[in-house]
Design a protein around this motif. Structure first.
Motif, mmCIF file in Angstrom:
data_model
loop_
_atom_site.group_PDB
_atom_site.id
_atom_site.type_symbol
_atom_site.label_atom_id
_atom_site.label_comp_id
_atom_site.label_asym_id
_atom_site.label_seq_id
_atom_site.Cartn_x
_atom_site.Cartn_y
_atom_site.Cartn_z
ATOM 1 N N GLU A 300 0.804 -1.278 -0.097
ATOM 2 C CA GLU A 300 0.193 -0.230 -0.192
ATOM 3 C C GLU A 300 0.545 0.987 -0.012
ATOM 4 O O GLU A 300 2.302 1.289 0.984
ATOM 5 C CB GLU A 300 -0.880 -0.096 1.428
ATOM 6 N N HIS A 301 0.871 2.202 -0.926
ATOM 7 C CA HIS A 301 1.117 3.259 -0.899
ATOM 8 C C HIS A 301 0.639 4.362 0.195
ATOM 9 O O HIS A 301 -0.365 4.077 0.092
ATOM 10 C CB HIS A 301 1.287 4.028 -2.481
ATOM 11 N N GLY A 302 0.821 5.506 0.710
ATOM 12 C CA GLY A 302 1.148 6.640 1.483
ATOM 13 C C GLY A 302 0.941 7.947 0.656
ATOM 14 O O GLY A 302 0.718 8.664 1.282
ATOM 15 N N GLY A 303 0.730 7.682 -0.436
ATOM 16 C CA GLY A 303 1.238 9.090 -0.926
ATOM 17 C C GLY A 303 1.757 8.573 -2.414
ATOM 18 O O GLY A 303 2.343 7.597 -3.208
ATOM 19 N N THR A 304 2.161 9.475 -3.256
ATOM 20 C CA THR A 304 2.548 9.796 -4.820
ATOM 21 C C THR A 304 3.461 11.092 -4.699
ATOM 22 O O THR A 304 2.964 12.707 -4.518
ATOM 23 C CB THR A 304 1.138 9.948 -6.030
#
Length: 355
Positions: A300-304
């Motif tokens: 899962e990514h916490g931002g871009t």
């Protein structure tokens, strides 16, 4: 003979070449022109020294594209100021070609060169060189008077650039009544008055106090955003270079050792000299997400972040999130990810395998 290493990034730049040096030499000493001509523009440092000559500029090849800020760096005596003076023929090269929009400046007449300097080139030097008996308005209008413009026209243009560089209200001040930063703004305004296409700046901020110097760097970037000049800028300060440069050329003993973006020079130094030159740079301000990213592993990514985003711009956010950030292209598609640990390692100065 060492050849300059130029990174591949320039190959993708579609902007036309504004100024180029083709095997440019500047040798000082007796029979210098014959020496290099007899060797077809090729000579080692040892050969130059053995002939009793000084190689101020040696075998320089570079191309500067329209609208870019091209910075030339090097220690004192590396040849950077001499090279820039060769580009404008303030100093006559001993050998080679200096091309402005494809035309060899070494072959044009003196009258054509004067016309070129008056109308298409601007120059700013470390010494402000303001005329003490003229006020701000007249100092800035001075090069227009040399062009033969009438007073009404040249003062109107001078007032335009006074507004541009933030000196409104000081039109009638004399240089002695201005601070160092204000005097430098006058010098910049004067060089812009003729609407030059290419702008040579030789360590223009080095005599200023640190806070004023940073202010003037910001001012230069603001002006460039509006004017899109082709700028050749000399400095020995790498922090200044990484703030301003599209590309940097590093010089040593009259040669250009490497040309590249600030990031390319830091990540892939061509020589130990370049590595030492960039050793104390804050890497987080130079290295981009693209350089630090790895393949996405499904977490899962916490931002871009954008590929060109500098690590310093999102380091606090990614560490606080504790999750990788996706690196996305212009269409929003992830092309990789940057992990918090990779950012922490960079900030701590820990080299990663494969980095």
């Amino acid at each position: 003979m060492t050849e300059a290493i130029e990174q591949a990034s320039d190959a993708t730049d579609a902007r036309p070449i504004k100024l180029a040096c083709r095997n440019v030499w500047k040798l000082f000493g007796s029979n210098a022109a014959n020496f290099i001509r007899e060797r077809d523009g090729k000579a080692s440092m040892a050969e130059v020294s053995a002939a009793g000559l000084v190689g101020a500029v040696r075998a320089v090849d570079l191309e500067i594209r329209q609208g870019e800020i091209f910075i030339i760096m090097g220690l004192s005596g590396s040849g950077k100021s001499t090279l820039v003076r060769c580009m404008s023929r303030l100093v006559e090269p001993t050998h080679g070609k200096v091309e402005f929009e494809g035309k060899d400046l070494l072959k044009i007449s003196d009258a054509a060169l004067i016309e070129l300097r008056r109308h298409r080139m601007g120059m700013v030097f470390q010494n402000f060189a303001l005329l003490p008996h003229l006020n701000v308005l007249d100092n800035i209008a001075f090069p227009l008077s040399i062009q033969g413009q009438d007073r009404t026209r040249r003062e109107a243009r001078a007032r335009e650039v006074i507004e541009l560089v933030g000196l409104r209200g000081r039109e009638h001040f004399y240089p002695r009544e201005l601070s160092g930063g204000q005097q430098q703004r006058v010098g910049i305004a004067r060089s812009l008055a003729t609407k030059p296409e290419i702008w040579f700046l030789d360590e223009p901020f080095s005599a200023l106090d640190p806070l004023i110097r940073r202010e003037m760097q910001d001012e230069l970037m603001r002006l460039q955003t509006m004017l899109h000049k082709t700028i050749v800028f000399i400095t020995h300060d790498f922090d200044e270079a990484i703030r301003l440069a599209d590309r940097i050329a590093i010089m040593k003993d009259g040669q250009v050792i490497q040309i590249g973006t600030p990031e390319e020079l830091v990540v892939n130094p061509a020589t130990d000299y370049v590595a030492e030159f960039t050793r104390d740079v804050d890497r987080a301000k130079v290295i981009s997400a693209r350089s630090l990213m790895r393949s996405c592993d499904g977490a899962e990514h916490g931002g871009t972040v954008a590929p060109e985003a500098k690590i310093s711009s999102f380091s606090a956010s990614i560490v606080a999130a504790g999750k990788p950030f996706a690196v996305i292209n212009g269409t929003g598609i992830p092309i990789g990810e940057v992990t918090p640990q990779a950012v922490i390692d960079l900030l701590a100065g820990i080299e990663r395998a494969g980095a």
